[in-house]
Design an enzyme around this catalytic site. Structure first.
Site, PDB file in Angstrom:
ATOM      1  N   THR A 125       0.842  -1.170   0.051  1.00  0.00           N
ATOM      2  CA  THR A 125       0.170  -0.026  -0.061  1.00  0.00           C
ATOM      3  C   THR A 125       0.862   1.390   0.005  1.00  0.00           C
ATOM      4  O   THR A 125       1.962   1.342   0.534  1.00  0.00           O
ATOM      5  CB  THR A 125      -0.907   0.043   1.257  1.00  0.00           C
ATOM      6  OG1 THR A 125      -1.303   1.249   1.289  1.00  0.00           O
ATOM      7  CG2 THR A 125       0.020  -0.388   2.674  1.00  0.00           C
ATOM      8  N   GLU A 127       0.319   3.463   1.798  1.00  0.00           N
ATOM      9  CA  GLU A 127       0.359   4.101   3.104  1.00  0.00           C
ATOM     10  C   GLU A 127       1.634   3.953   3.840  1.00  0.00           C
ATOM     11  O   GLU A 127       1.969   4.278   5.030  1.00  0.00           O
ATOM     12  CB  GLU A 127      -0.601   3.393   4.109  1.00  0.00           C
ATOM     13  CG  GLU A 127      -2.247   3.832   3.587  1.00  0.00           C
ATOM     14  CD  GLU A 127      -3.394   3.694   4.613  1.00  0.00           C
ATOM     15  OE1 GLU A 127      -2.865   3.564   5.856  1.00  0.00           O
ATOM     16  OE2 GLU A 127      -4.418   3.862   4.149  1.00  0.00           O
ATOM     17  N   LYS A 157       2.216  -3.480   7.362  1.00  0.00           N
ATOM     18  CA  LYS A 157       2.394  -3.444   5.982  1.00  0.00           C
ATOM     19  C   LYS A 157       3.906  -3.052   5.518  1.00  0.00           C
ATOM     20  O   LYS A 157       4.284  -3.752   4.971  1.00  0.00           O
ATOM     21  CB  LYS A 157       1.414  -2.586   5.190  1.00  0.00           C
ATOM     22  CG  LYS A 157      -0.158  -3.100   5.287  1.00  0.00           C
ATOM     23  CD  LYS A 157      -0.299  -4.349   4.604  1.00  0.00           C
ATOM     24  CE  LYS A 157      -0.208  -4.249   3.058  1.00  0.00           C
ATOM     25  NZ  LYS A 157      -0.641  -5.660   2.629  1.00  0.00           N
TER      26      LYS A 157
HETATM   27  P1  NAD Z   1     -10.127  -6.805   2.490  1.00  0.00           P
HETATM   28  O1  NAD Z   1     -10.085  -6.689   3.847  1.00  0.00           O
HETATM   29  O2  NAD Z   1     -11.349  -6.789   1.650  1.00  0.00           O
HETATM   30  O3  NAD Z   1      -9.886  -8.601   2.152  1.00  0.00           O
HETATM   31  C1  NAD Z   1      -8.930  -9.196   2.869  1.00  0.00           C
HETATM   32  C2  NAD Z   1      -8.908 -10.728   2.756  1.00  0.00           C
HETATM   33  O4  NAD Z   1      -7.907 -11.314   3.505  1.00  0.00           O
HETATM   34  C3  NAD Z   1     -10.121 -11.279   3.343  1.00  0.00           C
HETATM   35  O5  NAD Z   1     -10.880 -12.158   2.277  1.00  0.00           O
HETATM   36  C4  NAD Z   1      -9.968 -12.077   4.544  1.00  0.00           C
HETATM   37  O6  NAD Z   1     -10.669 -12.901   4.965  1.00  0.00           O
HETATM   38  C5  NAD Z   1      -8.551 -12.363   4.478  1.00  0.00           C
HETATM   39  N1  NAD Z   1      -7.740 -12.490   5.304  1.00  0.00           N
HETATM   40  C6  NAD Z   1      -7.557 -11.908   6.368  1.00  0.00           C
HETATM   41  N2  NAD Z   1      -6.757 -12.297   7.389  1.00  0.00           N
HETATM   42  C7  NAD Z   1      -6.359 -13.560   6.913  1.00  0.00           C
HETATM   43  C8  NAD Z   1      -5.495 -14.667   7.285  1.00  0.00           C
HETATM   44  N3  NAD Z   1      -4.630 -14.537   8.389  1.00  0.00           N
HETATM   45  N4  NAD Z   1      -5.223 -15.727   6.300  1.00  0.00           N
HETATM   46  C9  NAD Z   1      -6.142 -15.715   5.249  1.00  0.00           C
HETATM   47  N5  NAD Z   1      -7.018 -15.021   4.853  1.00  0.00           N
HETATM   48  C10 NAD Z   1      -6.949 -13.826   5.551  1.00  0.00           C
HETATM   49  O7  NAD Z   1      -8.965  -5.992   1.829  1.00  0.00           O
HETATM   50  P2  NAD Z   1      -8.563  -5.447   0.463  1.00  0.00           P
HETATM   51  O8  NAD Z   1      -9.105  -4.047   0.779  1.00  0.00           O
HETATM   52  O9  NAD Z   1      -9.198  -6.584  -0.449  1.00  0.00           O
HETATM   53  O10 NAD Z   1      -7.070  -5.615   0.558  1.00  0.00           O
HETATM   54  C11 NAD Z   1      -6.309  -6.627   0.099  1.00  0.00           C
HETATM   55  C12 NAD Z   1      -4.875  -6.329   0.187  1.00  0.00           C
HETATM   56  O11 NAD Z   1      -4.388  -5.081  -0.566  1.00  0.00           O
HETATM   57  C13 NAD Z   1      -4.195  -6.053   1.518  1.00  0.00           C
HETATM   58  O12 NAD Z   1      -3.139  -6.192   1.549  1.00  0.00           O
HETATM   59  C14 NAD Z   1      -4.329  -4.353   1.624  1.00  0.00           C
HETATM   60  O13 NAD Z   1      -3.127  -4.058   2.432  1.00  0.00           O
HETATM   61  C15 NAD Z   1      -3.813  -3.976  -0.058  1.00  0.00           C
HETATM   62  N6  NAD Z   1      -4.355  -2.872  -0.369  1.00  0.00           N
HETATM   63  C16 NAD Z   1      -5.675  -2.435  -0.237  1.00  0.00           C
HETATM   64  C17 NAD Z   1      -5.972  -1.215  -0.732  1.00  0.00           C
HETATM   65  C18 NAD Z   1      -7.395  -0.779  -0.705  1.00  0.00           C
HETATM   66  O14 NAD Z   1      -7.626   0.444  -1.115  1.00  0.00           O
HETATM   67  N7  NAD Z   1      -8.248  -1.502  -0.326  1.00  0.00           N
HETATM   68  C19 NAD Z   1      -5.050  -0.412  -1.448  1.00  0.00           C
HETATM   69  C20 NAD Z   1      -3.718  -0.904  -1.395  1.00  0.00           C
HETATM   70  C21 NAD Z   1      -3.218  -1.997  -0.947  1.00  0.00           C
HETATM   71  O1  DAU Z   2      -4.086   4.167   0.404  1.00  0.00           O
HETATM   72  C1  DAU Z   2      -4.439   2.808   0.449  1.00  0.00           C
HETATM   73  C2  DAU Z   2      -5.363   2.383   1.630  1.00  0.00           C
HETATM   74  O2  DAU Z   2      -6.368   2.784   1.559  1.00  0.00           O
HETATM   75  C3  DAU Z   2      -5.340   0.743   1.802  1.00  0.00           C
HETATM   76  O3  DAU Z   2      -4.001   0.323   2.326  1.00  0.00           O
HETATM   77  C4  DAU Z   2      -6.119   0.406   2.978  1.00  0.00           C
HETATM   78  O4  DAU Z   2      -6.157  -0.945   3.252  1.00  0.00           O
HETATM   79  C5  DAU Z   2      -7.720   0.909   2.678  1.00  0.00           C
HETATM   80  O5  DAU Z   2      -8.421   0.647   3.854  1.00  0.00           O
HETATM   81  C6  DAU Z   2      -7.401   2.359   2.372  1.00  0.00           C
HETATM   82  O6  DAU Z   2      -7.083   3.390   3.681  1.00  0.00           O
HETATM   83  P1  DAU Z   2      -7.692   4.501   4.232  1.00  0.00           P
HETATM   84  O7  DAU Z   2      -7.713   4.841   5.597  1.00  0.00           O
HETATM   85  O8  DAU Z   2      -7.437   5.604   3.255  1.00  0.00           O
HETATM   86  O9  DAU Z   2      -9.177   4.312   3.522  1.00  0.00           O
HETATM   87  P2  DAU Z   2     -10.779   4.298   4.291  1.00  0.00           P
HETATM   88  O10 DAU Z   2     -11.732   4.031   3.407  1.00  0.00           O
HETATM   89  O11 DAU Z   2     -10.911   3.719   5.584  1.00  0.00           O
HETATM   90  O12 DAU Z   2     -10.767   5.896   4.618  1.00  0.00           O
HETATM   91  C7  DAU Z   2     -10.466   6.807   3.566  1.00  0.00           C
HETATM   92  C8  DAU Z   2     -10.845   8.407   4.115  1.00  0.00           C
HETATM   93  O13 DAU Z   2     -11.775   8.467   4.527  1.00  0.00           O
HETATM   94  C9  DAU Z   2      -9.663   8.544   5.291  1.00  0.00           C
HETATM   95  O14 DAU Z   2      -9.053   9.909   5.104  1.00  0.00           O
HETATM   96  C10 DAU Z   2     -10.710   8.300   6.411  1.00  0.00           C
HETATM   97  C11 DAU Z   2     -12.073   8.856   5.766  1.00  0.00           C
HETATM   98  N1  DAU Z   2     -13.192   8.568   6.471  1.00  0.00           N
HETATM   99  C12 DAU Z   2     -13.237   6.892   6.450  1.00  0.00           C
HETATM  100  C13 DAU Z   2     -14.414   6.319   6.858  1.00  0.00           C
HETATM  101  C14 DAU Z   2     -14.597   4.985   7.083  1.00  0.00           C
HETATM  102  C15 DAU Z   2     -14.099   9.215   6.829  1.00  0.00           C
HETATM  103  O15 DAU Z   2     -14.180  10.254   6.723  1.00  0.00           O
HETATM  104  N2  DAU Z   2     -15.365   8.667   7.428  1.00  0.00           N
HETATM  105  C16 DAU Z   2     -15.492   7.341   7.594  1.00  0.00           C
HETATM  106  O16 DAU Z   2     -16.603   6.742   8.197  1.00  0.00           O
END
Ligand code: NAD
Ligand code: DAU
Length: 339
Positions: A125, A127, A157
């Protein structure tokens, strides 16, 4: 070609599995997922009978189970999406983030070493770079930006990333890392900003905006992220990190207003609540490396992607309604009840 995809019952992992099955008709995908609160088997139901797909419920921290799966499947590649992914939850309870995100990564890589130096990709990520100031729009995260984390989530991470690079240098494990910005699209778990706001709007519930809503995130449609990982897997240079992002910075408050307007709801639903502790101000990726080396560019414009996403939540209530009526009710009350 057999690929183990961990965390494939979650948001990005499931989209990646759909992408790989359709783009690579000769590949077999084995999804390994613990099915935590964030994993949803119903997401994968359309492919459960596909002979090129197998689902295995397993914790990536379970060394014996992971080794047994490698012995059985002889994977050619591993793509690790499995993680605890929500920053707010990491602030409440860091320990599970350290276990899954760091120890789980080491268990997977140990198996890769043990069973033939298997190609390993770590989904990371933006982050890990910390945040950028709001008044310096000229600054972006490059792959050279120092690691400088803010939350237990991002620290876990970053720890995993360092371990991945160490396994490459020390043991010669063939690894790559992608560091992506915020994703949005179908199957996004309702605790995250965009789906939470869409679903609250549909229920005429208050929209909890942290602080003043001025924090900036760099949004990428999930399919574009999946395409980037596919490219890195096949053409990326071993041992390298690739930033993934599409220069699409938006303030939280502007996203919330856009969703309100799209759903024809009043701005009076916006409720400013106590800010997230240690809240990162701005994320912004410089994707020059993946563009120049691998030719990747995002294909979905935000205006189209957000409309597709809103439409998806409108037409897939059967997917999210069971989620928000279960354990999520208690989570929501704890996270937002007294905020
Ligand atoms: P998510 O929370 O939607 O899904 C996570 C999945 O991992 C779930 O299916 C959960 O059951 C599984 N999991 C959790 N712990 C586990 C374990 N111990 N063993 C096996 N499976 C397990 O997450 P996401 O948003 O799809 O993110 C996926 C990956 O991408 C993560 O590594 C996250 O850090 C990274 N990422 C997410 C974003 C984003 O915006 N969502 C952006 C950049 C990177
Ligand atoms: O940048 C990549 C990351 O993006 C991933 O690594 C993370 O797994 C993913 O969850 C996401 O992290 P953020 O913290 O940026 O996402 P989130 O959707 O939780 O929040 C987005 C922004 O919105 C953040 O500035 C917090 C704000 N927020 C979030 C929630 C849930 C609110 O203002 N209100 C809310 O209720």
């Amino acid at each position: 070609m057999t690929i183990i995809v961990t965390g494939g019952a979650g948001f990005i992992g499931s989209n990646f599995i759909f992408h790989m099955l359709s783009e690579h008709p000769d590949y077999r995908i084995v999804c390994l997922d613990k099915l935590t609160y964030a994993g949803n088997l119903s997401t994968l139901s359309p492919i459960m009978d596909n002979p090129r797909f197998r689902f295995v419920r397993l914790d990536i921290c379970d060394r014996e189970g992971v080794n047994a799966l490698f012995e059985e499947e002889h994977p050619d590649m591993v793509v690790n999406f499995a993680a605890e992914s929500h920053v707010d939850r990491s602030i409440e309870n860091p320990s599970i983030f350290l276990e899954t995100n760091i120890l789980g990564t080491s268990v997977l890589m140990d198996a890769c070493r043990k069973y033939g130096n298997v190609r390993y990709h770590q989904v990371s990520t933006d982050e890990v770079y910390g945040d950028l100031p709001l008044d310096r729009p000229d600054l972006f995260f490059t792959e050279e930006t120092p690691i400088h984390t803010s939350s237990p989530y991002s620290s876990s991470k970053a720890g995993a990333d360092l371990l991945v690079l160490a396994y490459h240098r020390t043991y010669g494990l063939p690894v790559t890392i992608s560091r992506c910005s915020n994703n949005y699209g179908p199957y996004h778990f309702p605790e995250k900003l965009i789906p939470l706001m869409i679903i609250n709007c549909l229920h005429d519930k208050p929209l909890p905006v942290y602080g003043e809503g001025l924090n900036v995130r760099d949004w990428l449609y999930v399919e574009d992220h999946c395409k980037a990982i596919d490219l890195i897997l096949h053409k990326g240079r071993i041992g390298e990190v690739y930033n993934v992002g599409g220069h699409n910075e938006m303030r939280n408050i502007d996203i919330v207003k856009l969703i309100l307007h799209a759903l024809n709801k009043p701005e009076s639903l916006i409720t400013y609540v106590t800010d997230r502790k240690g809240h990162d101000l701005r994320y912004a990726i410089d994707p020059t490396k993946i563009h120049t080396e691998l030719g990747w560019l995002p294909e979905t414009r935000f205006a189209d992607g957000i409309q597709k996403t809103i439409d998806w939540y409108l037409t897939h209530q059967d997917w999210w309604e069971p989620i928000i009526s279960g354990e999520y009710v208690r989570y929501y009350e704890e996270m937002y009840g007294n905020r």
